[in-house]
Structures are given as structure tokens and as C-alpha cells.
Design a protein around this motif. Structure first.
Motif, PDB file in Angstrom:
ATOM      1  N   PRO A 165     -11.704  -3.303   7.638  1.00  0.00           N
ATOM      2  CA  PRO A 165     -10.571  -4.316   7.205  1.00  0.00           C
ATOM      3  C   PRO A 165      -9.583  -4.349   8.317  1.00  0.00           C
ATOM      4  CG  PRO A 165     -10.201  -2.492   5.623  1.00  0.00           C
ATOM      5  CD  PRO A 165     -11.209  -2.015   6.635  1.00  0.00           C
ATOM      6  N   GLY A 166      -9.474  -3.333   9.276  1.00  0.00           N
ATOM      7  CA  GLY A 166      -8.315  -3.221  10.210  1.00  0.00           C
ATOM      8  C   GLY A 166      -7.105  -3.033   9.749  1.00  0.00           C
ATOM      9  N   PHE A 167      -7.171  -2.071   8.674  1.00  0.00           N
ATOM     10  CA  PHE A 167      -5.790  -1.610   7.756  1.00  0.00           C
ATOM     11  C   PHE A 167      -5.331  -0.319   8.024  1.00  0.00           C
ATOM     12  CE2 PHE A 167      -4.903  -5.183   4.332  1.00  0.00           C
ATOM     13  CZ  PHE A 167      -4.619  -6.373   5.461  1.00  0.00           C
ATOM     14  N   TRP A 168      -4.273   0.054   7.847  1.00  0.00           N
ATOM     15  CA  TRP A 168      -3.876   1.367   7.834  1.00  0.00           C
ATOM     16  C   TRP A 168      -3.733   1.553   6.253  1.00  0.00           C
ATOM     17  CZ3 TRP A 168      -3.253   5.320  11.285  1.00  0.00           C
ATOM     18  CH2 TRP A 168      -3.287   4.677  12.766  1.00  0.00           C
ATOM     19  N   ARG A 169      -4.455   2.934   5.913  1.00  0.00           N
ATOM     20  CA  ARG A 169      -4.526   3.353   4.625  1.00  0.00           C
ATOM     21  C   ARG A 169      -3.427   4.475   4.370  1.00  0.00           C
ATOM     22  NH1 ARG A 169      -8.522   1.553   1.380  1.00  0.00           N
ATOM     23  NH2 ARG A 169     -10.086   0.378   2.214  1.00  0.00           N
ATOM     24  N   VAL A 170      -2.348   4.476   3.688  1.00  0.00           N
ATOM     25  CA  VAL A 170      -1.491   5.385   3.381  1.00  0.00           C
ATOM     26  C   VAL A 170      -1.349   5.875   1.821  1.00  0.00           C
ATOM     27  CG1 VAL A 170       0.983   5.982   3.814  1.00  0.00           C
ATOM     28  CG2 VAL A 170      -0.158   4.242   5.489  1.00  0.00           C
ATOM     29  N   LYS A 171      -1.598   7.135   1.809  1.00  0.00           N
ATOM     30  CA  LYS A 171      -1.781   7.810   0.512  1.00  0.00           C
ATOM     31  C   LYS A 171      -0.566   8.641   0.275  1.00  0.00           C
ATOM     32  CE  LYS A 171      -6.805   7.545   0.591  1.00  0.00           C
ATOM     33  NZ  LYS A 171      -8.176   8.167   0.570  1.00  0.00           N
ATOM     34  N   THR A 172      -0.064   8.432  -0.882  1.00  0.00           N
ATOM     35  CA  THR A 172       1.146   9.217  -1.559  1.00  0.00           C
ATOM     36  C   THR A 172       0.515  10.054  -2.463  1.00  0.00           C
ATOM     37  OG1 THR A 172       1.702   7.558  -2.644  1.00  0.00           O
ATOM     38  CG2 THR A 172       3.066   7.550  -0.674  1.00  0.00           C
ATOM     39  N   VAL A 201      15.635  -1.505   0.395  1.00  0.00           N
ATOM     40  CA  VAL A 201      15.487  -0.738  -0.515  1.00  0.00           C
ATOM     41  C   VAL A 201      14.110   0.000  -0.291  1.00  0.00           C
ATOM     42  CG1 VAL A 201      15.219  -0.759  -3.016  1.00  0.00           C
ATOM     43  CG2 VAL A 201      16.416  -2.222  -1.898  1.00  0.00           C
ATOM     44  N   PRO A 202      14.317   1.202   0.168  1.00  0.00           N
ATOM     45  CA  PRO A 202      13.093   2.057   0.239  1.00  0.00           C
ATOM     46  C   PRO A 202      12.474   2.455  -0.932  1.00  0.00           C
ATOM     47  CG  PRO A 202      14.746   2.867   1.748  1.00  0.00           C
ATOM     48  CD  PRO A 202      15.366   2.130   0.704  1.00  0.00           C
ATOM     49  N   ARG A 203      10.970   3.017  -0.951  1.00  0.00           N
ATOM     50  CA  ARG A 203      10.378   3.520  -2.093  1.00  0.00           C
ATOM     51  C   ARG A 203      10.564   5.121  -1.933  1.00  0.00           C
ATOM     52  NH1 ARG A 203       5.075   1.292  -5.012  1.00  0.00           N
ATOM     53  NH2 ARG A 203       6.786  -0.283  -5.179  1.00  0.00           N
ATOM     54  N   PHE A 204      11.532   5.415  -2.749  1.00  0.00           N
ATOM     55  CA  PHE A 204      11.897   7.086  -2.662  1.00  0.00           C
ATOM     56  C   PHE A 204      10.810   7.804  -3.439  1.00  0.00           C
ATOM     57  CE2 PHE A 204      16.232   4.794  -2.634  1.00  0.00           C
ATOM     58  CZ  PHE A 204      16.295   5.169  -0.820  1.00  0.00           C
ATOM     59  N   LYS A 205      11.013   9.279  -3.041  1.00  0.00           N
ATOM     60  CA  LYS A 205       9.852  10.216  -3.649  1.00  0.00           C
ATOM     61  C   LYS A 205       8.591   9.516  -3.441  1.00  0.00           C
ATOM     62  CE  LYS A 205      13.059  11.883  -6.897  1.00  0.00           C
ATOM     63  NZ  LYS A 205      13.567  12.244  -8.482  1.00  0.00           N
ATOM     64  N   ALA A 206       8.231   8.937  -2.414  1.00  0.00           N
ATOM     65  CA  ALA A 206       7.010   8.651  -1.974  1.00  0.00           C
ATOM     66  C   ALA A 206       6.404   9.543  -0.898  1.00  0.00           C
ATOM     67  CB  ALA A 206       6.884   7.156  -1.432  1.00  0.00           C
ATOM     68  N   ASP A 207       5.821  10.673  -1.422  1.00  0.00           N
ATOM     69  CA  ASP A 207       5.597  11.785  -0.165  1.00  0.00           C
ATOM     70  C   ASP A 207       4.224  11.379   0.163  1.00  0.00           C
ATOM     71  OD1 ASP A 207       5.552  13.959   1.301  1.00  0.00           O
ATOM     72  OD2 ASP A 207       5.881  15.454  -0.269  1.00  0.00           O
ATOM     73  N   VAL A 208       4.079  11.033   1.371  1.00  0.00           N
ATOM     74  CA  VAL A 208       2.720  10.714   2.203  1.00  0.00           C
ATOM     75  C   VAL A 208       2.033  11.803   2.476  1.00  0.00           C
ATOM     76  CG1 VAL A 208       1.957   9.715   4.250  1.00  0.00           C
ATOM     77  CG2 VAL A 208       3.918   8.761   3.368  1.00  0.00           C
ATOM     78  N   GLN A 209       0.718  11.786   1.786  1.00  0.00           N
ATOM     79  CA  GLN A 209      -0.341  13.035   1.951  1.00  0.00           C
ATOM     80  C   GLN A 209      -1.168  12.831   3.153  1.00  0.00           C
ATOM     81  OE1 GLN A 209      -3.016  12.867  -1.545  1.00  0.00           O
ATOM     82  NE2 GLN A 209      -3.340  15.070  -1.159  1.00  0.00           N
ATOM     83  N   ASN A 210      -1.319  11.399   3.426  1.00  0.00           N
ATOM     84  CA  ASN A 210      -2.195  11.363   4.640  1.00  0.00           C
ATOM     85  C   ASN A 210      -2.006   9.803   4.895  1.00  0.00           C
ATOM     86  OD1 ASN A 210      -4.720   9.976   3.537  1.00  0.00           O
ATOM     87  ND2 ASN A 210      -4.731  11.794   2.585  1.00  0.00           N
ATOM     88  N   ALA A 211      -2.349   9.400   6.105  1.00  0.00           N
ATOM     89  CA  ALA A 211      -2.397   8.008   6.518  1.00  0.00           C
ATOM     90  C   ALA A 211      -3.789   8.033   7.707  1.00  0.00           C
ATOM     91  CB  ALA A 211      -1.239   7.491   7.197  1.00  0.00           C
TER      92      ALA A 211
END
Length: 414
Positions: free
Chosen positions: A124-131, A108-118
Motif C-alpha cells: 500500500p506504500g505505507f509505514w506500519r508502526v506497532k506499539t 497533543v502527543p499520544r503518550f505511553k505509546a511505546d513503539v515496538q517496531n516500524a
């Protein structure tokens, strides 16, 4: 997933910690990766900019499209096509397969989640993905599954803005030749899409003129009732690649004769070798070649300039056209949103060549960038799930919980 307000003054912004990989794109690549991860016991979250899975297949392909390869070469991992599907499934049949695939694996994807930048945050060793909806997702892993065909590619041709005829459209907007009936249409691009669109135009009483700017390999889709691609793959198991190429070209010459006479010059490199070196696929003919030989599809040299009423060509000819269709392919959109990574080229393709382009380091992975179609997608998805699954089991669950409790206060995301 767990989330909490970003701050006390702006409750609309959230940070969501994803206990598993973030997958960008809900096309075949994203679905395959999610299913393989699930089979390894690893949860994942797919972020999709549109409102459905496989949006490129659903809304940006023409009506008569069928898979160019037999279905067993196009299956995604862990689930076959239904037995009653034809050898070459239609667009709608392939979409039905993808829908059942997502349902089968409870994706079940999260729709209309347009990625602005990653970007990767080394602290913290994490990827940050902003929509675009002001949500930020955090994960140790980022899987880029937007693929090599994310956005339409339109070449810059002088004079294109001066054209005052009918439509100028990209192949992604083309549905049927019905709307071009009895028109004289310029089709720019002689790959599989350009050939098949030209074929469809003829069947709707239009007059297509197909621009062939470079050399191109055209092969019959089948040899003696067998898939040409399948025959090639089988022969490669026991014969050198160049010898297999010679066999395929022999079969092509028996089917079409000397294509140079038709304006379709073959590259010096064989079709499979060219595919391996450059990623350029041969055209698999589904009927266009007969129409080219009969003159119903006319071959034109490269376009020099678009004019008010048509186009000027490299050989000096000038013709008028009612509409122009650009079958010029697609491009990756990774450079528009992935930041701080030197793993991709300026064109948005992995710098590491196949078959090792799926692993980017620091938890970054790519799927669907092999230029080898759905077979390449399946191979990447299996490798990615295996590697992330090993990490997940070995050292993730405990450290993530410890880090979260010390850095954030979370509540359940409803």
C-alpha cells in the motif's frame, strides 16, 4: 485519524490510519517537526513512550543544568523564548518553554505509546508502526524524532559487578551532589555532563575524580562577555574554519593556560573541525576548570578495571571510591525498533552525512540526528515540513481517501 477493529475475534487490536506523518518522540525534535508541519497545514501524530513531552529533559537531567548556549541558539522554529528568560535558561525554564510551545501549536502527543517496531509496507506504500498496546498506525510518512540521545550509554568495564561501595549510577540518574556529600566519587567521562557533575559534587563537599580517557577540547563559555559559540559562528561567515579554530584555541589558552599540564590533552584537530568531522562537541566551561587547577577536581587516566572498593587506572594507580557516576553519554535506540531500513547505521545514526541526513526515502525522515544540537533540530524540522507539505498539497488527500474506501472500513476513533 480513523480506526477500525483488526478482526472480529480480538477487539483490543486496532489499525489507525493517520492522515499525516507519524512522528516518533515528543522531545524538542518531535515538537519542532509537528509545529512546522502544522504551519504548512499538515496534521501529524506524535507517539511518545513516556507520559510527558521532553521526558529526557524532565526526568533524566541533573538539577543545576542550564543550557550551555545562549537562548537564541536554542529556540525551536516559529516561537522565541520569553524576553524575561535569562541568557542561559535553566532546565526548568527550558521545560516551561517546551510546554508553552506545545500549547501554542496545540500539539497533543499520544503518550505511553511505546513503539515496538516500524516497517515500510511496499504494497500500500505505507509505514506500519506497532506499539506495545497492540495498536498499529499507518501513514505514508514516518518521522524518526527519537534523536541521538534516546537511551543512556554504559561502557563495559571489567569488574564493575564486583564493586561493593556505594552507588553506581549513570548521569541520567544523577540529580544533585547532596546525596554524595563528603564522598570520594569517581566520575567517568569528561564531556559537558562529567565536568558539570564534578563541579556540582565539589559544591556539595564531595571529592570528585574525573576520568579523562581521550583528548578533549575545553573552551570558555564566553569570550569578553560574548558566547564563544556565537563568536565562532559569526567568524565562520567571513573566515576559514581552521583560522576560527586557531582563534578559539588562543582564547582558551589565555583563559586556562596549557591544559595538557592538567591532564586534559587537546586533540590535534581544532574544536569546530572536530565537531564537523566526528560530531564530538567541545566542553564549554562553567567553572570546573578553576577547580581542576586548584586540585578540588582530580583528573585521572582511563579506568582499567573496577575493583571491590574502587578502581585501577591505566597509569597503574589504584584508588578507593564511595560511589561511581558514569557521565558516558547517550545512544540512539532506532536499531531496536526500526525494521527493514538500511538508512541507519548499526549505532542508529543516519548513514547520509550532514546536512542531508534528514531524508531517508520512501517517506522516512529523521530529525535530531545532526550532532549539532537544537540548531540542527530546527533546520531539519523546517526542511521536513517543507517537503512533506509539498507532497501533501500535490497528491495525497485524494489518493488516500480512494485507497481507504477500497481497502478498509473505518469509523471515527474516539
Amino acid at each position: 485519524m480513523e480506526s477500525h477493529p483488526r478482526n472480529q475475534t480480538d477487539q483490543s487490536k486496532q489499525i489507525i490510519l493517520v492522515h499525516g506523518p507519524i512522528i516518533i518522540g515528543a522531545g524538542p525534535s518531535g515538537l519542532a517537526t509537528s509545529a512546522c508541519l502544522s504551519s504548512c497545514g499538515v496534521p501529524s501524530l506524535i507517539l511518545e513512550r513516556s507520559d510527558s513531552i521532553a521526558s529526557l529533559w524532565k526526568s533524566k537531567t541533573y538539577d543545576r543544568l542550564k543550557l550551555h548556549l545562549p537562548k537564541h541558539f536554542c529556540r525551536l522554529p516559529l516561537l522565541d523564548f520569553p524576553e524575561n528568560f535569562p541568557k542561559y535558561p535553566s532546565k526548568n525554564e527550558f521545560l516551561a518553554y517546551l510546554e508553552s510551545y506545545a500549547s501554542h501549536f496545540r500539539i497533543v502527543p499520544r503518550f505511553k505509546a511505546d513503539v515496538q517496531n516500524a516497517s515500510f509496507d511496499s504494497s500500500p506504500g505505507f509505514w506500519r508502526v506497532k506499539t506495545l498496546d497492540n495498536t498499529e498506525y499507518l501513514s505514508k510518512w514516518l518521522v524518526v524524532a527519537t534523536g541521538e540521545n534516546a537511551d543512556p550509554y554504559l561502557p563495559e568495564i571489567p569488574g564493575i559487578k564486583t564493586f561493593s561501595g556505594g552507588k553506581i549510577v549513570h548521569a541520567s540518574e544523577y540529580k544533585s551532589g547532596e546525596e554524595f556529600r563528603r564522598q570520594k566519587v569517581l566520575v567517568v567521562g569528561c564531556g559537558n555532563s562529567g565536568m558539570e557533575i564534578s563541579l556540582d559534587l565539589v559544591r556539595h563537599n564531595a571529592s570528585p575524580h574525573l576520568v579523562v580517557r581521550n583528548t578533549v577540547h575545553v573552551l570558555p563559555r564566553e569570550i569578553l562577555g560574548l558566547s564563544t559559540f556565537g563568536v565562532g559562528m559569526t567568524l565562520l561567515k567571513c573566515l576559514p574554519l581552521r583560522l576560527v579554530d586557531k582563534f578559539l584555541l588562543l582564547m582558551a589558552n589565555l583563559s586556562f593556560g596549557n591544559t595538557d599540564r592538567l591532564g586534559l590533552r587537546r586533540p590535534k584537530m581544532g574544536p569546530l573541525e572536530l565537531k564537523n568531522v566526528t560530531g564530538k562537541s567541545p566542553v564549554l566551561d562553567v567553572g570546573a576548570m578553576a577547580l581542576i587547577r586548584s586540585g578540588k577536581i582530580q583528573i585521572m587516566e582511563g579506568v582499567k578495571e573496577i575493583t571491590k572498593n574502587g578502581a585501577k587506572f591505566m597509569d597503574g594507580q589504584e584508588k578507593g571510591f564511595d560511589s561511581i557516576i558514569f557521565a558516558t553519554g547517550y545512544k540512539s535506540n532506532v536499531p531496536t525498533w526500526l525494521q527493514g531500513s538500511d538508512f541507519f547505521t548499526e549505532e542508529g545514526m543516519p548513514k547520509t552525512p550532514f546536512p542531508n541526513g534528514w531524508r531517508g526515502g520512501k517517506g522516512l525522515y529523521t530529525v535530531g540526528f545532526t550532532r549539532r544540537g537544537l540548531l540542527g533540530t530546527a533546520s531539519d524540522a523546517i526542511k521536513i515540513a517543507g517537503e512533506i507539505g509539498d507532497q501533501w498539497r500535490d497528491d495525497i488527500m485524494g489518493p488516500i481517501r480512494n485507497m481507504c474506501s477500497s481497502h478498509f472500513v473505518f469509523f471515527s476513533n474516539s
